[in-house]
Design an enzyme around this catalytic site. Sequence first.
Site, short mmCIF file in Angstrom:
data_model
loop_
_atom_site.label_atom_id
_atom_site.label_comp_id
_atom_site.label_asym_id
_atom_site.label_seq_id
_atom_site.Cartn_x
_atom_site.Cartn_y
_atom_site.Cartn_z
N GLY A 168 -12.27 -4.67 1.10
CA GLY A 168 -13.64 -4.33 1.48
C GLY A 168 -14.29 -3.37 0.52
O GLY A 168 -15.46 -3.53 0.12
N ARG A 186 0.82 -1.22 0.00
CA ARG A 186 0.00 0.00 0.00
C ARG A 186 0.86 1.27 0.00
O ARG A 186 0.45 2.30 -0.57
CB ARG A 186 -0.93 0.00 1.21
CG ARG A 186 -2.11 -0.94 1.02
CD ARG A 186 -2.98 -1.03 2.23
NE ARG A 186 -4.23 -1.72 1.93
CZ ARG A 186 -5.03 -2.25 2.83
NH1 ARG A 186 -4.70 -2.19 4.11
NH2 ARG A 186 -6.15 -2.84 2.48
N LYS A 197 -15.71 -16.58 5.78
CA LYS A 197 -17.15 -16.55 6.06
C LYS A 197 -18.01 -16.30 4.83
O LYS A 197 -17.75 -15.37 4.06
CB LYS A 197 -17.45 -15.46 7.09
CG LYS A 197 -16.91 -15.76 8.48
CD LYS A 197 -17.30 -14.62 9.40
CE LYS A 197 -16.92 -14.92 10.84
NZ LYS A 197 -17.21 -13.77 11.70
N GLY A 217 -6.81 -7.08 0.16
CA GLY A 217 -6.86 -7.85 1.39
C GLY A 217 -5.92 -9.04 1.42
O GLY A 217 -4.77 -8.97 1.00
#
Length: 403
Positions: free
Chosen positions: A385, A40, A208, A361
């Site tokens: 996200g 980043r 998830k 991510g």
Amino acid sequence: MGIKSLEDLLAEGVSGRGVLVRSDLNVPLDEDGSITDPGRITASVPTLKALSDAGAKVVVAAHLGRPKGEPDPRFSLAPVAAALGEKLGRHVQLAGDVVGSDALARAEGLTDGDVLLLENIRFDARETSKDDAERAGLARALVELVGDDGAFVSDGFGVVHRKQASVYDVAGLLPHYAGTLVATEIKVLEQLTDAGEKPYAVVLGGSKVSDKLAVIESLATKADSLVIGGGMCFTFLAAQGLSVGGSLLEESMIDTCRKLLDTYGDVLHLPVDIVVAEKFAADSPAETVSADQIPDGKMGLDVGPESVKRFSALLSNARTIFWNGPMGVFEFPAFAAGTKGVAEAIIAATGKGAFSVVGGGDSAAAVRQLGLPDDGFSHISTGGGASLEYLEGKDLPGIDVLN
């Protein structure tokens, strides 16, 4: 989109002007406080360098980790300031506070081309406040650092889905522009939402189903194939009536997964074999079993080689590929082969002309940790996200406010 770009700002002239830049410098640190993946920071350099080279007095706001709205030395941006300075080839000052006396004094002392990094913006509780007035107060203090003739450049794509003071509120107080990184990310995601060239393949992993449900529903209608791996595949396997042993399972999502399989069964692709172990540990002995033969006392920690072969075949003829989420626990070498194999299949397809996007991510971290080439993919997003929410069709406050 009617968003002004960094080029527009540079054309207007920035020499001698204060420019506030919201960057995403939220890099992972190890226990010693050393940066483990500078991706980043590297991605933020083009915008900051262009402004500095053009003579702007650059003030950078960024966060690191999740401090609780107050100073915490574990989340200081000190290592980031040093790394950013190295990549920019110039000294980057670090303010001792966010918008306090040290930040003000340093901002006032900036000369043309100087770069000042404010201390972790989340050390100030107003940054993430749900109270509009509190956020506005911090936004006004940030504007004070660059002066009335200042400008705001939004370049932290990883935070544009957050309605926060340094992302959203400052844009209402200053002339605002999209930095190089944000402009590139928007362009890439527009290409994916327009579904790009067919066949369109999506690879989703991670732990998830609940985190990825909206993006599965959104992309299953657009993609020709949607591959599911990672911890969330076990909830889908359970929805097929299979026993998943001690694997990660979201019981509350089994019915939802069953409906998804009923509706999009021809698009969704699940693993056919699983690498299992007795416990979640790097040294736990691994064995590969068929997906319908997971033993009761074992947990799945990666997709198996036959799954990689099948997923690779689906990816080999794709023209557009979006990948978000690892296939297994890639941090443990014994359970990294699934993620590496699928990533290599994406690289091979990219080499044949496919347009491939890694959705930030853990996927971006996996690319670097597994020693895969960044340029093997068309684009590696800096915001997991944010890219997911964009593809779900959600409004991103930090983008909307630039329009």
